[in-house]
Design a protein around this motif. Structure first.
Motif, PDB file in Angstrom:
ATOM      1  N   LEU A 168       0.832  -1.187   0.000  1.00 45.25           N
ATOM      2  CA  LEU A 168       0.000   0.000   0.000  1.00 45.25           C
ATOM      3  C   LEU A 168       0.874   1.247   0.000  1.00 45.25           C
ATOM      4  CD1 LEU A 168      -2.693  -1.119   2.584  1.00 45.25           C
ATOM      5  CD2 LEU A 168      -2.824  -1.191   0.106  1.00 45.25           C
ATOM      6  N   ALA A 169       0.481   2.206  -0.819  1.00 47.30           N
ATOM      7  CA  ALA A 169       1.268   3.422  -0.968  1.00 47.30           C
ATOM      8  C   ALA A 169       0.396   4.647  -0.768  1.00 47.30           C
ATOM      9  CB  ALA A 169       1.893   3.449  -2.361  1.00 47.30           C
ATOM     10  N   LEU A 170       1.039   5.781  -0.585  1.00 46.43           N
ATOM     11  CA  LEU A 170       0.385   7.084  -0.536  1.00 46.43           C
ATOM     12  C   LEU A 170      -0.590   7.237   0.623  1.00 46.43           C
ATOM     13  CD1 LEU A 170      -0.397   7.346  -4.347  1.00 46.43           C
ATOM     14  CD2 LEU A 170       1.362   8.638  -3.141  1.00 46.43           C
ATOM     15  N   GLY A 171      -0.456   6.438   1.661  1.00 45.72           N
ATOM     16  CA  GLY A 171      -1.347   6.559   2.809  1.00 45.72           C
ATOM     17  C   GLY A 171      -2.646   5.795   2.661  1.00 45.72           C
ATOM     18  N   ALA A 172      -2.718   4.875   1.718  1.00 44.45           N
ATOM     19  CA  ALA A 172      -3.940   4.102   1.505  1.00 44.45           C
ATOM     20  C   ALA A 172      -4.146   3.114   2.650  1.00 44.45           C
ATOM     21  CB  ALA A 172      -3.860   3.344   0.180  1.00 44.45           C
ATOM     22  N   ALA A 173      -5.421   2.889   2.988  1.00 46.24           N
ATOM     23  CA  ALA A 173      -5.763   1.942   4.054  1.00 46.24           C
ATOM     24  C   ALA A 173      -6.013   0.549   3.491  1.00 46.24           C
ATOM     25  CB  ALA A 173      -6.991   2.422   4.807  1.00 46.24           C
ATOM     26  N   ASN A 174      -6.337   0.455   2.200  1.00 47.04           N
ATOM     27  CA  ASN A 174      -6.602  -0.845   1.585  1.00 47.04           C
ATOM     28  C   ASN A 174      -6.285  -0.760   0.090  1.00 47.04           C
ATOM     29  OD1 ASN A 174      -8.967   0.171   0.161  1.00 47.04           O
ATOM     30  ND2 ASN A 174     -10.005   0.113   2.136  1.00 47.04           N
ATOM     31  N   GLU A 175      -6.407  -1.882  -0.596  1.00 46.95           N
ATOM     32  CA  GLU A 175      -6.035  -1.927  -2.008  1.00 46.95           C
ATOM     33  C   GLU A 175      -6.942  -1.068  -2.885  1.00 46.95           C
ATOM     34  OE1 GLU A 175      -5.438  -5.891  -3.472  1.00 46.95           O
ATOM     35  OE2 GLU A 175      -4.141  -6.406  -1.788  1.00 46.95           O
ATOM     36  N   ASP A 176      -8.229  -0.960  -2.551  1.00 52.08           N
ATOM     37  CA  ASP A 176      -9.130  -0.114  -3.339  1.00 52.08           C
ATOM     38  C   ASP A 176      -8.713   1.350  -3.251  1.00 52.08           C
ATOM     39  OD1 ASP A 176     -10.632  -2.314  -4.110  1.00 52.08           O
ATOM     40  OD2 ASP A 176     -12.110  -2.062  -2.501  1.00 52.08           O
ATOM     41  N   GLU A 177      -8.382   1.797  -2.046  1.00 54.51           N
ATOM     42  CA  GLU A 177      -7.919   3.177  -1.878  1.00 54.51           C
ATOM     43  C   GLU A 177      -6.605   3.389  -2.617  1.00 54.51           C
ATOM     44  OE1 GLU A 177      -7.639   4.662   2.101  1.00 54.51           O
ATOM     45  OE2 GLU A 177      -9.756   4.277   2.518  1.00 54.51           O
ATOM     46  N   GLU A 178      -5.724   2.402  -2.540  1.00 53.33           N
ATOM     47  CA  GLU A 178      -4.443   2.528  -3.218  1.00 53.33           C
ATOM     48  C   GLU A 178      -4.650   2.698  -4.724  1.00 53.33           C
ATOM     49  OE1 GLU A 178      -0.118   0.361  -3.480  1.00 53.33           O
ATOM     50  OE2 GLU A 178      -1.888  -0.902  -3.239  1.00 53.33           O
ATOM     51  N   THR A 179      -5.574   1.959  -5.294  1.00 53.73           N
ATOM     52  CA  THR A 179      -5.857   2.063  -6.720  1.00 53.73           C
ATOM     53  C   THR A 179      -6.312   3.478  -7.074  1.00 53.73           C
ATOM     54  OG1 THR A 179      -6.449  -0.270  -6.833  1.00 53.73           O
ATOM     55  CG2 THR A 179      -7.254   1.137  -8.607  1.00 53.73           C
ATOM     56  N   VAL A 180      -7.194   4.032  -6.274  1.00 51.47           N
ATOM     57  CA  VAL A 180      -7.673   5.398  -6.531  1.00 51.47           C
ATOM     58  C   VAL A 180      -6.521   6.388  -6.405  1.00 51.47           C
ATOM     59  CG1 VAL A 180      -9.170   7.247  -5.673  1.00 51.47           C
ATOM     60  CG2 VAL A 180     -10.055   4.913  -5.849  1.00 51.47           C
ATOM     61  N   LEU A 181      -5.729   6.277  -5.345  1.00 51.83           N
ATOM     62  CA  LEU A 181      -4.629   7.214  -5.135  1.00 51.83           C
ATOM     63  C   LEU A 181      -3.582   7.112  -6.237  1.00 51.83           C
ATOM     64  CD1 LEU A 181      -4.237   6.927  -1.263  1.00 51.83           C
ATOM     65  CD2 LEU A 181      -5.338   8.758  -2.569  1.00 51.83           C
ATOM     66  N   ARG A 182      -3.286   5.908  -6.677  1.00 54.97           N
ATOM     67  CA  ARG A 182      -2.319   5.746  -7.768  1.00 54.97           C
ATOM     68  C   ARG A 182      -2.859   6.324  -9.074  1.00 54.97           C
ATOM     69  NH1 ARG A 182       2.169   2.826  -6.949  1.00 54.97           N
ATOM     70  NH2 ARG A 182       2.281   1.440  -5.165  1.00 54.97           N
ATOM     71  N   THR A 183      -4.171   6.301  -9.239  1.00 55.08           N
ATOM     72  CA  THR A 183      -4.781   6.836 -10.450  1.00 55.08           C
ATOM     73  C   THR A 183      -4.692   8.356 -10.486  1.00 55.08           C
ATOM     74  OG1 THR A 183      -6.317   4.981 -10.579  1.00 55.08           O
ATOM     75  CG2 THR A 183      -6.932   6.974 -11.777  1.00 55.08           C
ATOM     76  N   PHE A 184      -4.886   8.990  -9.345  1.00 52.00           N
ATOM     77  CA  PHE A 184      -4.999  10.450  -9.333  1.00 52.00           C
ATOM     78  C   PHE A 184      -3.758  11.188  -8.853  1.00 52.00           C
ATOM     79  CE2 PHE A 184      -9.395   9.044  -9.489  1.00 52.00           C
ATOM     80  CZ  PHE A 184      -9.882   9.876 -10.488  1.00 52.00           C
ATOM     81  N   PHE A 185      -2.735  10.483  -8.394  1.00 47.59           N
ATOM     82  CA  PHE A 185      -1.502  11.136  -7.966  1.00 47.59           C
ATOM     83  C   PHE A 185      -0.343  10.698  -8.844  1.00 47.59           C
ATOM     84  CE2 PHE A 185      -3.983  11.758  -4.158  1.00 47.59           C
ATOM     85  CZ  PHE A 185      -3.524  12.960  -3.649  1.00 47.59           C
TER      86      PHE A 185
END
Length: 183
Positions: A89-106
């Motif tokens: 998990l990267a960018l402060g994500a709590a789970n894989e779904d959040e990580e996917t969103v954060l990787r998409t927009f950052f």
């Protein structure tokens, strides 16, 4: 690198140039060999090779006859348009779904756009809200500096943070009111 990822992608968007790049991915070839392999006139192959060479996708060998695909150019372009696909998990994500969103927009720690879908926008805003320490009051300039590290339109993000309940404000002071607290 002089070319942009967009120019590299446009060069590869032509089916014939893509076929040439695919053939060169397997082995270095001359223009005549490529023409024979692909059933195209040599003049058209040379025209396509010029375009691929100008973008750095294809390199001309020392013999000035043989062409080869340059995978480093493609790797560089891929890195420019997206974050590395690290495990975990990267960018402060709590789970894989959040990580996917954060990787998409950052990209490189910066927000590329404000998501239009509310659920994705909340994930992005929660990530930015983590930058504000709970129990600390910030003046508007401080908020702008913190938010500006993520996105040029800091006023829009600041407004979203307040509207979505991550920050509250009163008389030019802001404080954290929502989102996860990093421990």
């Amino acid at each position: 690198m002089a070319e942009t990822p967009d120019e590299i992608l446009r060069a590869l968007a032509d089916p014939e140039r893509l076929a040439i790049a695919g053939t060169l991915a397997r082995a270095a070839r001359t223009s005549a060999e490529l023409a024979a392999d692909l059933g195209m006139p040599v003049s058209r192959v040379r025209k396509h090779l010029n375009r691929l060479t100008s973008t750095g996708v294809v390199r001309l060998g020392d013999d000035r006859r043989t062409y080869r695909l340059d995978p480093e150019t493609l790797r560089w372009a891929a890195e420019q348009v997206g974050p590395p696909r690290d495990i975990g998990l990267a960018l402060g994500a709590a789970n894989e779904d959040e990580e996917t969103v954060l990787r998409t927009f950052f990209r490189n720690g910066r927000l590329t756009e404000i998501p239009s879908k509310e659920s994705k926008r909340r994930i992005v805003l929660e990530r930015i809200a983590i930058e504000f320490e709970a129990g600390v009051r910030y003046d508007e300039k401080e908020v702008n500096v913190i938010v500006g590290r993520f996105f040029n339109d800091y006023a829009a993000i600041r407004r979203y943070l307040v509207d979505e309940g991550f920050l509250d404000r009163d008389h030019g002071e802001y404080w954290r009111t929502g989102g996860r607290v990093e421990i």
